[in-house]
Design an enzyme around this catalytic site. Sequence first.
Site, short mmCIF file in Angstrom:
data_model
loop_
_atom_site.label_atom_id
_atom_site.label_comp_id
_atom_site.label_asym_id
_atom_site.label_seq_id
_atom_site.Cartn_x
_atom_site.Cartn_y
_atom_site.Cartn_z
N TYR A 81 -44.60 17.29 33.99
CA TYR A 81 -44.36 15.81 33.50
C TYR A 81 -45.18 15.27 32.59
O TYR A 81 -46.25 15.24 32.90
CB TYR A 81 -44.17 14.89 35.00
CG TYR A 81 -43.35 14.06 34.94
CD1 TYR A 81 -41.89 13.98 34.92
CD2 TYR A 81 -43.55 12.76 34.62
CE1 TYR A 81 -40.95 12.89 34.90
CE2 TYR A 81 -42.96 11.35 34.86
CZ TYR A 81 -41.74 11.77 34.87
OH TYR A 81 -40.65 10.69 34.79
N ASN A 154 -34.49 5.14 40.64
CA ASN A 154 -33.14 5.71 40.46
C ASN A 154 -32.27 4.24 40.22
O ASN A 154 -31.30 4.15 39.31
CB ASN A 154 -32.43 6.40 41.87
CG ASN A 154 -32.93 7.85 41.31
OD1 ASN A 154 -33.06 8.48 40.42
ND2 ASN A 154 -33.31 8.51 42.66
N ARG A 205 -18.32 23.46 45.67
CA ARG A 205 -19.05 24.08 46.57
C ARG A 205 -18.40 24.12 47.89
O ARG A 205 -17.25 23.57 47.85
CB ARG A 205 -20.28 23.09 46.91
CG ARG A 205 -19.66 21.64 47.35
CD ARG A 205 -20.81 20.45 47.17
NE ARG A 205 -21.23 20.21 45.84
CZ ARG A 205 -22.35 19.76 45.48
NH1 ARG A 205 -23.55 19.70 46.40
NH2 ARG A 205 -22.77 19.68 44.16
N TYR A 271 -30.26 11.61 30.38
CA TYR A 271 -31.39 11.38 31.23
C TYR A 271 -32.11 12.66 32.16
O TYR A 271 -33.29 12.27 32.72
CB TYR A 271 -31.35 10.03 31.88
CG TYR A 271 -30.59 10.16 33.17
CD1 TYR A 271 -30.88 10.56 34.66
CD2 TYR A 271 -29.23 10.24 33.20
CE1 TYR A 271 -29.90 10.62 35.56
CE2 TYR A 271 -27.89 10.46 34.02
CZ TYR A 271 -28.52 10.72 35.47
OH TYR A 271 -27.88 10.89 36.36
N GLY A 272 -31.45 13.63 32.05
CA GLY A 272 -32.09 14.61 32.83
C GLY A 272 -31.48 16.10 32.21
O GLY A 272 -30.38 16.03 31.44
N GLY A 273 -32.03 17.20 32.78
CA GLY A 273 -31.65 18.36 32.11
C GLY A 273 -31.62 19.34 33.47
O GLY A 273 -32.15 20.32 33.35
N TRP A 297 -35.49 7.03 29.21
CA TRP A 297 -36.52 7.68 30.28
C TRP A 297 -37.20 6.16 30.73
O TRP A 297 -37.58 5.52 30.09
CB TRP A 297 -37.71 8.36 29.47
CG TRP A 297 -38.77 8.70 30.48
CD1 TRP A 297 -38.77 9.06 31.73
CD2 TRP A 297 -40.23 9.28 29.88
NE1 TRP A 297 -39.96 9.44 32.28
CE2 TRP A 297 -41.09 9.62 31.29
CE3 TRP A 297 -40.96 8.92 28.97
CZ2 TRP A 297 -42.21 9.81 31.19
CZ3 TRP A 297 -42.17 9.33 28.72
CH2 TRP A 297 -42.74 9.74 29.96
N MET A 298 -36.95 6.07 32.11
CA MET A 298 -37.15 4.71 32.63
C MET A 298 -38.55 4.42 32.29
O MET A 298 -39.08 3.13 32.14
CB MET A 298 -36.78 4.82 34.09
CG MET A 298 -37.05 3.19 34.93
SD MET A 298 -35.66 2.25 34.27
CE MET A 298 -36.42 0.65 34.48
#
Length: 613
Positions: A81, A154, A205, A271-273, A297-298
Amino acid sequence: MALLPYGKLLLKLTNFSPRNNLVLKRTLMSKQLVFSEFGDPLSVVKFREDIVPPVGNQEVLVRMLAAPVNPADINTIQGKYPVKITLPSILGNEGVGIVEEIGKEVKGICPGNKVIVIKPVQGTWRNYATFSKDVLRVVPDDLGVVEAATLQVNPCTAYRMLTDFKPVKEGLVVIQNGANGGCGQNVIQICKAWGVQNIAVVRNRPDIDELKKFLQCLGATFVLTEEELRKTTIFKDKKIEKPSLALNCVGGKSTTDMLRHLQHSAHMVTYGGMSREPVTIPTSAFIFKNLSFFGYWMTKWNETADCAAKDKMMSEIISLMCEGKLKGPVHKMVKFDNYQEAVGNALSTKGFTGRHSRLPILPHIAGDEGIGQVIEVGKHVCTCAAGDRVVLTSRQLGTWRYFGVYNQRDVHVVGPVVPLPEASMLTVSPSTAYRMIKDYKHICPGQTVAQNAANSPIGQCVIQICKAMGINTFNIVANRCGFEAVKEYLLSIGATAVHTLEEAEELSTFNTSLDRPTLALNCLGGRFEDVMLKLIELNGDIVYHGCAYDLPLVKQRCRRDVRFHKFRITDWYDYATNVEKNVMLQDIIKLVVTGQFKGPLYEPIVLKNYEHY
């Protein structure tokens, strides 16, 4: 650990009891989770107790109530991180607590206040902590513990993405992937509170209908699987306008499929991967649709935003929470002393991280396991030599071929005395059975393990490994044509008892000669899952694997005394060391060589006749 695959794990740090007015200065001890080196969270996270120092003039002593286990926490421990950490360090970025004592110069915070930590890397994974007054914010007493503990990451990320890029309140449509994640659930609820139509995209799913219903109840206008998104007609049929804002936390093909449906001049925020695949943008998206792409990115926003913007955001989010319009994520409290269980589950889809199965890049050579003979080695290879027989210990390397080139770290040498069938099937079914028996419960000889689908390859391996360890097995199989032959075979390889589902259901008490099982292995849902919960001993453990892996653990409410786990061998291989792999494989090979284990039933097929299979 979590109630659902899209749930949240929180460490329960102290009981929710009235504040103890008896402050033991100087001798107050703090339980803490610390790490002194980067690496495997299960190995480097350590428990310690330390004396709480006297409160400084600008400091506040807080009795922590709860702190979540976030993906950022796990990545921080692994050293992945992008936040600078000074080691050793106390873990935890978010949390809520009660003020016990304040320094002489602290204003605006009083003993008894409920407070949250608003800056990262403060160390919230402890039951007592001394913080600077500047990293705390007082929140209303009626704000729920879960909502408060998970407030800073979040909900704030969702709020900012819905605020800073497009004026969604003016009637614009929002689309997002990974919508069942913690941030995704907040996006849906905030959109509903603001009257914003939104489309939630999720992976397919087994329990997809249940997940769709859950997200629709939160406020999603439409819920689509990734496959449904590719062929949907909801935009063509004018059921909803094309989105002007897309929120991406997956990457890869999911992102490309989503941007095809965007309005002209729309914005996409990443905001993510979670897929670990790059965001691929067609040139036409820039030229002809004028799409704009941003990253978010917060942590960086918090570093640059002014106090007024932060206060406005927090006030609005807290107001939504107190009004019941924004609820905390699905979660389960984990006692502080059981921190390893929480951290372990967070490393896989047992918890909140939602780490997906890796999809191979196509075209791809099939085959996950197999045995071969080394023909040639590179000059730096030291783990095997030409002529050795080896099996692969990593997934998706392609074994359905005559010749293959592999890295030495992905092979394990097996001796010539191991039969080919057992060796070729060594790293999936036997390994899965071995790990489930070893990792979740200390089972003594004479105790009982229960499992359903006992005639499956994993089930056959469970029976034989248990027999070798002196453990009884209570095996459940479907009632079908040929049941007697299946029963006879399972008994011949070491099963203690074999029953049909109906026979197991009729057991009003566990009136067999066996002890009630302390460990249950469940790879099916429905009635098979119900009978597992009926049979298991008090304070037992149940492991979901195979087809049951993606089932939500909602039935744990019926057996609150039972510990619930999920296991997938591919996840274990991702994080296991070579030493751990070698120890496991050597133990299984020893059983094979001594005649205590044979491979599951099989039929040999020549490679060129693969269509026969």
